[in-house]
Scaffold this active site. Structure first.
Site, PDB file in Angstrom:
ATOM      1  N   PRO A 119     -44.338  46.874 -14.160  1.00 21.74           N
ATOM      2  CA  PRO A 119     -43.552  48.008 -13.137  1.00 21.74           C
ATOM      3  C   PRO A 119     -44.398  49.138 -12.593  1.00 21.74           C
ATOM      4  O   PRO A 119     -43.631  50.173 -12.697  1.00 21.74           O
ATOM      5  CB  PRO A 119     -42.150  48.315 -13.753  1.00 21.74           C
ATOM      6  N   CYS A 120     -45.202  48.877 -11.907  1.00 17.06           N
ATOM      7  CA  CYS A 120     -46.129  50.220 -11.552  1.00 17.06           C
ATOM      8  C   CYS A 120     -45.293  50.744 -10.405  1.00 17.06           C
ATOM      9  O   CYS A 120     -45.463  51.961 -10.053  1.00 17.06           O
ATOM     10  CB  CYS A 120     -47.241  49.755 -10.816  1.00 17.06           C
TER      11      CYS A 120
END
Length: 154
Positions: A119-120
């Site tokens: 989850p950047c």
């Protein structure tokens, strides 16, 4: 092998290599080719559908992507950011032992080939503005909004 699914953020293409999810891309339209069916791809599709439905906040999939040791550290850190929360690029850089590496962290996150699952989108500028995102700020905002709306259900 590749699988495809329609999601609230567009068509997702999942790629499996040697039993690992190696890429997640958002593409412009559903391709004519059929989705492959393997245990890993089927599980990834199931978990992504649960995520978008608001019933899953953590992914449990075998992942592998090529990158430098620094990139690998940055990507590993991303999976520790709790669902529905954000951290700054500076906080990520400090957490992986590179307190002056905000730009390097941003660059590493931009090279993350397994968006959403790694989850950047949960990393923002220190002042709270969105910063950058490989698929554009509108999608980053959609993902963060989805998580903040669903967070109260857990």
């Amino acid at each position: 092998m590749k699988a495809f699914l329609q999601s609230p953020v567009g068509v997702i293409e999942l790629e499996e290599t040697d039993g690992y999810i190696s890429a997640l891309r958002v593409i412009s339209q559903m391709p004519e080719q059929q989705s492959a069916s393997t245990p890993v791809l089927d599980e990834a599709v199931k978990q992504l559908n649960e995520y978008f439905a608001g019933t899953r906040k953590d992914f449990d999939l075998p992942l592998k992507q090529a990158g430098t040791p620094f990139q690998q550290k940055a990507w590993e850190y991303l999976s520790t950011i709790p669902y529905g929360e954000t951290v700054s690029y500076k906080a990520e850089a400090s957490s992986i032992g590179s307190p002056n590496g905000c730009r390097a962290v941003g660059s590493a996150n931009g090279k993350n080939n397994i968006a959403i699952i790694v989850p950047c989108h949960r990393v923002v500028n220190e002042g709270g503005s969105l910063g950058g995102y490989a698929y554009g700020l509108e999608m980053k905002k959609k993902l963060l909004d989805l998580e903040s709306r669903q967070k109260s259900l857990f």
